[in-house]
Design a protein around this motif. Structure first.
Motif, PDB file in Angstrom:
ATOM      1  N   PRO A   7      -5.401   4.320 -55.640  1.00 12.65           N
ATOM      2  CA  PRO A   7      -5.046   5.929 -55.547  1.00 12.65           C
ATOM      3  C   PRO A   7      -5.232   6.138 -53.735  1.00 12.65           C
ATOM      4  O   PRO A   7      -6.039   5.525 -53.432  1.00 12.65           O
ATOM      5  CB  PRO A   7      -5.763   6.486 -56.414  1.00 12.65           C
ATOM      6  N   SER A  12      -8.175  13.866 -55.018  1.00 10.95           N
ATOM      7  CA  SER A  12      -9.665  14.129 -55.728  1.00 10.95           C
ATOM      8  C   SER A  12      -9.758  13.039 -56.660  1.00 10.95           C
ATOM      9  O   SER A  12      -9.201  11.989 -57.292  1.00 10.95           O
ATOM     10  CB  SER A  12      -9.515  15.392 -56.441  1.00 10.95           C
ATOM     11  N   LYS A  13     -11.217  12.934 -57.356  1.00  9.90           N
ATOM     12  CA  LYS A  13     -11.769  12.261 -58.286  1.00  9.90           C
ATOM     13  C   LYS A  13     -10.838  12.249 -59.578  1.00  9.90           C
ATOM     14  O   LYS A  13     -10.474  11.349 -60.083  1.00  9.90           O
ATOM     15  CB  LYS A  13     -13.132  12.190 -58.568  1.00  9.90           C
ATOM     16  N   GLU A  14     -10.681  13.399 -59.753  1.00 16.09           N
ATOM     17  CA  GLU A  14      -9.933  13.755 -61.178  1.00 16.09           C
ATOM     18  C   GLU A  14      -8.356  13.108 -61.034  1.00 16.09           C
ATOM     19  O   GLU A  14      -8.028  12.459 -61.823  1.00 16.09           O
ATOM     20  CB  GLU A  14      -9.864  15.031 -61.527  1.00 16.09           C
ATOM     21  N   ALA A  16      -7.390  10.891 -58.750  1.00 11.28           N
ATOM     22  CA  ALA A  16      -7.403   9.482 -58.795  1.00 11.28           C
ATOM     23  C   ALA A  16      -7.616   8.644 -59.927  1.00 11.28           C
ATOM     24  O   ALA A  16      -6.877   7.830 -60.257  1.00 11.28           O
ATOM     25  CB  ALA A  16      -8.557   9.186 -57.903  1.00 11.28           C
ATOM     26  N   SER A  17      -8.445   9.179 -61.057  1.00 16.07           N
ATOM     27  CA  SER A  17      -8.503   8.923 -62.315  1.00 16.07           C
ATOM     28  C   SER A  17      -7.395   8.894 -62.929  1.00 16.07           C
ATOM     29  O   SER A  17      -6.791   7.815 -63.444  1.00 16.07           O
ATOM     30  CB  SER A  17      -9.538   9.472 -63.048  1.00 16.07           C
ATOM     31  N   THR A  18      -6.489   9.767 -62.866  1.00 21.93           N
ATOM     32  CA  THR A  18      -5.281  10.124 -63.356  1.00 21.93           C
ATOM     33  C   THR A  18      -4.145   9.089 -62.761  1.00 21.93           C
ATOM     34  O   THR A  18      -3.416   8.473 -63.574  1.00 21.93           O
ATOM     35  CB  THR A  18      -4.609  11.526 -63.101  1.00 21.93           C
ATOM     36  N   TRP A  19      -4.397   8.826 -61.482  1.00 21.29           N
ATOM     37  CA  TRP A  19      -3.276   8.012 -60.919  1.00 21.29           C
ATOM     38  C   TRP A  19      -3.776   6.440 -61.509  1.00 21.29           C
ATOM     39  O   TRP A  19      -2.600   5.693 -61.845  1.00 21.29           O
ATOM     40  CB  TRP A  19      -3.817   7.969 -59.354  1.00 21.29           C
ATOM     41  N   LYS A  20      -5.005   6.149 -61.612  1.00 20.32           N
ATOM     42  CA  LYS A  20      -4.981   4.840 -62.097  1.00 20.32           C
ATOM     43  C   LYS A  20      -4.787   4.609 -63.610  1.00 20.32           C
ATOM     44  O   LYS A  20      -4.126   3.803 -63.848  1.00 20.32           O
ATOM     45  CB  LYS A  20      -6.581   4.546 -62.260  1.00 20.32           C
ATOM     46  N   ARG A  21      -4.939   5.745 -64.443  1.00 19.85           N
ATOM     47  CA  ARG A  21      -4.415   5.613 -65.884  1.00 19.85           C
ATOM     48  C   ARG A  21      -2.748   5.756 -65.925  1.00 19.85           C
ATOM     49  O   ARG A  21      -2.175   4.885 -66.767  1.00 19.85           O
ATOM     50  CB  ARG A  21      -4.933   6.896 -66.804  1.00 19.85           C
ATOM     51  N   ASP A  45      -4.045  18.512 -57.429  1.00 16.96           N
ATOM     52  CA  ASP A  45      -5.184  18.890 -56.843  1.00 16.96           C
ATOM     53  C   ASP A  45      -4.814  20.445 -56.440  1.00 16.96           C
ATOM     54  O   ASP A  45      -5.805  21.010 -56.206  1.00 16.96           O
ATOM     55  CB  ASP A  45      -5.066  18.030 -55.558  1.00 16.96           C
TER      56      ASP A  45
END
Length: 108
Positions: A7, A12-14, A16-21, A45
């Motif tokens: 990402p 943001s961390k949230e 970036a996590s969504t990006w990965k999924r 964000d």
């Protein structure tokens, strides 16, 4: 299996996590898809930042004359949400679960 892009560091961390999924589930690899996903998650964000300020300050704030008015970030939150959903729609992401039949769910 191809290697997934990391990402953007600006997310943001949230997000970036969504990006990965999303990149894993939908195998988004093309430049246009990456740009749309980045735009959508940047808007996500911004929406979250606006939501945090609205939660902190309340949906109404006092103006310079001491009168209540709508929080000035409410339109920015709505705009960011609209941008995010438009980007996800352009990517053809399923943002709502599919229903077995047309119409409202049973019991509504």
């Amino acid at each position: 299996m191809t290697r997934l892009r990391p990402p953007p560091v600006s997310l943001s961390k949230e997000a970036a996590s969504t990006w990965k999924r999303i990149t894993a589930d939908y195998e988004i690899e093309d430049e246009a898809g990456i740009l749309l996903l980045t735009t959508g998650l940047e808007a996500f964000d911004r929406m979250r930042q606006c939501q945090a300020a609205i939660k902190r300050d309340g949906p109404q704030v006092l103006d310079r004359f001491g009168y209540l008015k709508a929080h000035p970030l409410l339109p920015a939150e709505r705009g960011a949400r609209t941008q995010m959903l438009a980007a996800f729609k352009a990517l053809h992401l399923d943002i709502e679960p599919l229903h077995a039949r047309p119409g409202r769910p049973a019991g509504s």
